[in-house]
Scaffold this motif. Structure first.
Motif, PDB file in Angstrom:
ATOM      1  N   UNK D 109     113.536  -2.278  24.871  1.00 52.71           N
ATOM      2  CA  UNK D 109     113.632  -2.748  26.184  1.00 52.71           C
ATOM      3  C   UNK D 109     113.282  -1.361  27.245  1.00 52.71           C
ATOM      4  N   UNK D 110     113.309  -0.356  26.483  1.00 49.65           N
ATOM      5  CA  UNK D 110     113.264   1.008  27.310  1.00 49.65           C
ATOM      6  C   UNK D 110     111.545   1.063  27.514  1.00 49.65           C
ATOM      7  N   UNK D 111     110.895   0.634  26.531  1.00 54.37           N
ATOM      8  CA  UNK D 111     109.170   0.795  26.832  1.00 54.37           C
ATOM      9  C   UNK D 111     108.938  -0.312  27.604  1.00 54.37           C
ATOM     10  N   UNK D 112     109.536  -1.765  27.415  1.00 52.25           N
ATOM     11  CA  UNK D 112     109.048  -2.772  27.925  1.00 52.25           C
ATOM     12  C   UNK D 112     109.544  -3.042  29.340  1.00 52.25           C
ATOM     13  N   UNK D 113     110.482  -2.524  29.593  1.00 55.57           N
ATOM     14  CA  UNK D 113     110.888  -2.655  30.996  1.00 55.57           C
ATOM     15  C   UNK D 113     110.067  -2.127  32.309  1.00 55.57           C
ATOM     16  N   UNK D 114     109.667  -0.973  32.162  1.00 58.02           N
ATOM     17  CA  UNK D 114     108.559  -0.597  33.197  1.00 58.02           C
ATOM     18  C   UNK D 114     107.126  -1.382  33.118  1.00 58.02           C
ATOM     19  N   UNK D 118     105.929  -3.565  36.107  1.00 59.75           N
ATOM     20  CA  UNK D 118     104.382  -3.258  36.792  1.00 59.75           C
ATOM     21  C   UNK D 118     103.760  -4.706  36.654  1.00 59.75           C
ATOM     22  N   UNK D 119     103.907  -5.635  35.673  1.00 65.10           N
ATOM     23  CA  UNK D 119     103.206  -6.827  35.553  1.00 65.10           C
ATOM     24  C   UNK D 119     103.502  -7.790  36.594  1.00 65.10           C
ATOM     25  N   UNK D 120     105.029  -7.734  37.103  1.00 71.45           N
ATOM     26  CA  UNK D 120     105.530  -8.477  38.359  1.00 71.45           C
ATOM     27  C   UNK D 120     104.782  -7.984  39.659  1.00 71.45           C
ATOM     28  N   UNK D 122     101.861  -6.494  39.643  1.00 75.45           N
ATOM     29  CA  UNK D 122     100.443  -6.832  39.804  1.00 75.45           C
ATOM     30  C   UNK D 122     100.405  -8.245  40.259  1.00 75.45           C
ATOM     31  N   UNK D 123     101.497  -9.213  39.968  1.00 78.67           N
ATOM     32  CA  UNK D 123     101.290 -10.262  40.201  1.00 78.67           C
ATOM     33  C   UNK D 123     101.366 -10.535  41.743  1.00 78.67           C
ATOM     34  N   UNK D 124     102.306  -9.965  42.351  1.00 77.21           N
ATOM     35  CA  UNK D 124     102.550 -10.295  43.832  1.00 77.21           C
ATOM     36  C   UNK D 124     101.819  -9.404  44.828  1.00 77.21           C
ATOM     37  N   UNK D 125     101.023  -8.429  44.014  1.00 74.29           N
ATOM     38  CA  UNK D 125     100.124  -7.521  45.026  1.00 74.29           C
ATOM     39  C   UNK D 125      98.593  -8.354  44.997  1.00 74.29           C
ATOM     40  N   UNK D 126      98.192  -9.131  43.876  1.00 70.54           N
ATOM     41  CA  UNK D 126      97.013  -9.876  43.735  1.00 70.54           C
ATOM     42  C   UNK D 126      97.208 -11.109  44.290  1.00 70.54           C
ATOM     43  N   UNK D 127      98.448 -11.367  44.964  1.00 70.17           N
ATOM     44  CA  UNK D 127      98.611 -13.015  45.378  1.00 70.17           C
ATOM     45  C   UNK D 127      97.532 -13.833  46.093  1.00 70.17           C
ATOM     46  N   UNK D 128      96.855 -12.715  46.886  1.00 75.41           N
ATOM     47  CA  UNK D 128      95.760 -13.666  47.521  1.00 75.41           C
ATOM     48  C   UNK D 128      94.306 -13.703  46.961  1.00 75.41           C
ATOM     49  N   UNK D 137     106.007 -13.237  41.185  1.00 75.41           N
ATOM     50  CA  UNK D 137     106.189 -11.801  40.823  1.00 75.41           C
ATOM     51  C   UNK D 137     107.629 -11.646  40.798  1.00 75.41           C
ATOM     52  N   UNK D 138     108.202 -12.106  41.744  1.00 73.44           N
ATOM     53  CA  UNK D 138     109.836 -11.880  41.823  1.00 73.44           C
ATOM     54  C   UNK D 138     110.533 -12.382  40.666  1.00 73.44           C
ATOM     55  N   UNK D 139     110.170 -13.653  40.143  1.00 74.67           N
ATOM     56  CA  UNK D 139     110.613 -14.305  39.046  1.00 74.67           C
ATOM     57  C   UNK D 139     110.316 -13.189  37.879  1.00 74.67           C
ATOM     58  N   UNK D 140     109.260 -12.450  37.646  1.00 72.48           N
ATOM     59  CA  UNK D 140     109.008 -11.826  36.364  1.00 72.48           C
ATOM     60  C   UNK D 140     110.088 -10.467  36.527  1.00 72.48           C
TER      61      UNK D 140
END
Lengths: 112, 120, 82, 233
Positions: D109-114, D118-120, D122-128, D137-140
């Motif tokens: 969890x310590x490795x995967x949490x950041x 970051x993936x979330x 990425x999803x909402x920055x590239x939304x358009x 992204x919020x759900x992620x």
């Protein structure tokens, strides 16, 4: 056409759970299934034969995309659905704390 | 036969191997006797299968290769953790091993730990 | 053609999961059935060319909704009595 | 028994009615026959808004006011969960469960949490540009916090910081709308240049609003999960 059948089936079974089940969590599960059915119905209404996703990149022409309006509405509905589910379940937790039962027939004092 | 064609054939082969391992994993879930053996089939075989399929598709479309490698690394990290958590939770929940199992290393350790904590 | 057959199989599986999740007495199994229905609906959204909604349904309907149900069952009781 | 059979008959009638009405009136996969509002969105969406993902263009730009209302509904629901479960919580600083997660899960969890955060993002920055956006992204992000909660029994989110983040982000959404009102005369009107479609910094106000929505949805879903988890058995 098969999508319409799936959507109608999900709506019908959701209403079945809401009508006949006494357990309150089962009712919320039925509500969630109905939610999925309505979403599937709206999305399949917007589909056109041979359409592509409504993202106009890489040379996709506007004539061949599917209808984006139902997708935007359903995107809203999915998020609202989970918050409504969470609210209903927290009310159920509260009711269980008070009555020690999940059976909706036994929650008798719920009147004025 | 240029470079990209060779890459595409390698990718197809990898996707085929991945699909084969995914099928074997599904077969294992049907055929194996208890939860722990099924977890083994459902995680080890499926990790390799998904890995092969994703890297194969990345080789077939070289512009997707970085994303494919990222997804594969993510799967390689998450899948064993989730299977470990599942196995541990089901053991602590009291689900029995198969009656012809040979060795059980976690049970004695758990009992020893409980005794130690009980003494304290 | 292959896609139609695959979609038909998926929809059949979805119906089975929906009936199971309404009819079973163990609420935890019912929640897992609902999650399966949600995931299959998300695959159907992707087939219907709606990747945005498919992502939302997979992340919210199959992830967070299931977590909320499981938390609520843990705080109350697991089996449905008649 | 009679009640059940009557209900089953009614539901079967309902199923048949829904299915045949749909199949008769709205044939599946028919080509677009109505020249409704969708045509305007499809043919002019990229020029009007600069976003190549038309769903994003509708959600944030054309129907931005709806989205503001939706975020408000989400906020009210999160507040409602907190209000209904008020004074059922346990005092902070205690463990939630008896058994702690194992070393492997905690390290993972310590490795995967950041990475999940970051993936979330990425999803909402590239939304358009790509499928995805603020809600997904919020759900992620909320899933990442749920993972943290499950793996670490002593972890609690800092409520003050979360409330502050949520308020700032919600105010950003409203402020962008009011700036549009002041500069152009319409609430939530796009006052930034559209740029060329397909680039990250394009589509006017859409990336700003989608980042705000993403952080807000993530914070609110995390708040709902937190409120429900902190309740004692």
């Amino acid at each position: 056409m098969i999508y319409y059948m799936a959507a109608a089936f999900l709506i019908a079974i959701g209403i079945y759970a809401l009508m006949l089940k006494k357990n309150m969590i089962k009712m919320v599960i039925g509500l969630s299934l109905m939610d999925s059915g309505v979403n599937l119905l709206l999305i399949s209404l917007g589909y056109i034969n041979g359409g592509t996703a409504p993202i106009l990149l890489n040379g996709v022409k506007p004539q061949e995309v599917v209808d984006p309006l139902p997708q935007a509405l359903v995107l809203t509905n999915v998020v609202i659905g989970v918050s409504v589910t969470a609210l209903a379940l927290s009310v159920i937790i509260r009711v269980y704390k008070h009555y020690k039962t999940l059976n909706s027939d036994k929650v008798r004092d719920m009147k004025w | 036969m240029n470079f990209y064609t060779v890459l595409e054939y390698i990718g197809m082969f990898l996707v085929f191997v991945g699909a084969l391992f995914l099928f074997l994993g599904a077969l294992g879930i049907f055929r194996l006797p208890d939860v722990y053996n099924r977890l083994q089939a459902g995680t080890k075989a499926t990790t390799l299968g998904a890995f092969g399929a994703i890297i194969g598709i990345g080789l077939m479309r070289p512009e997707w290769l970085p994303k494919a490698i990222l997804i594969a690394v993510f799967i390689l990290m998450t899948n064993p953790i989730s299977s470990h958590a599942l196995a541990r939770a089901s053991y602590r929940r009291g689900i029995k091993l198969w009656d012809r199992s040979v060795v059980d290393r976690y049970g004695p350790y758990l009992r020893e730990k409980e005794e130690k904590e009980g003494k304290r | 053609m292959i896609l139609t057959i695959a979609v038909a199989i998926l929809i059949l599986m979805m119906m089975v999961f929906a009936v199971y999740s309404v009819e079973t007495k163990d609420l935890l199994y019912a929640v897992v059935g609902t999650m399966a229905v949600s995931l299959i609906v998300s695959i159907l959204f992707y087939v219907l060319q709606a990747p945005d909604v498919a992502m939302a349904e997979a992340a919210i309907g199959a992830g967070i909704s299931t977590a909320v149900f499981v938390i609520a069952i843990k705080k109350t009781e697991r089996y449905e009595h008649d | 028994m009679i009640k059940k059979s009557i209900a089953l008959i009614l539901i079967a009638i309902l199923f048949v009615a829904i299915f045949f009405t749909l199949a008769n009136d709205l044939p599946f996969g028919d080509n677009r026959t109505t020249t409704g509002v969708s045509d305007k969105y499809i043919y002019h969406g990229v020029n009007d808004t600069g976003a190549s993902n038309l769903v994003t263009a509708i959600v944030v730009n054309y129907r931005g006011f709806d989205t503001l209302g939706e975020v408000t509904v989400l906020f009210v629901a999160a507040t409602g969960v907190g209000a209904v479960l008020y004074n059922m919580g346990r005092p902070a600083g205690k463990k939630r469960k008896k058994t702690e997660a194992s070393l492997i899960v905690r390290t993972g969890s310590r490795i995967l949490f950041p990475m999940m955060l970051l993936f979330g993002a990425y999803i909402f920055v590239h939304g358009h540009l790509t499928p995805g956006g603020g809600f997904q992204g919020g759900a992620v992000i909320a899933t990442a916090f749920l993972f943290k909660y499950v793996s670490d029994t002593r972890y609690h989110i800092d409520h003050n910081k979360f409330t502050a983040t949520e308020s700032v982000v919600g105010m950003t959404f409203a402020l962008v709308g009011i700036m549009g009102l002041l500069l152009t005369g319409y609430f939530l009107f796009n006052f930034l240049p559209n740029g060329s479609p397909g680039e990250l910094l394009s589509a006017g106000i859409i990336p700003i609003i989608y980042v705000a929505i993403g952080i807000k949805v993530g914070a609110e879903l995390t708040g709902i999960l937190d409120n429900m988890m902190e309740v004692e058995q």
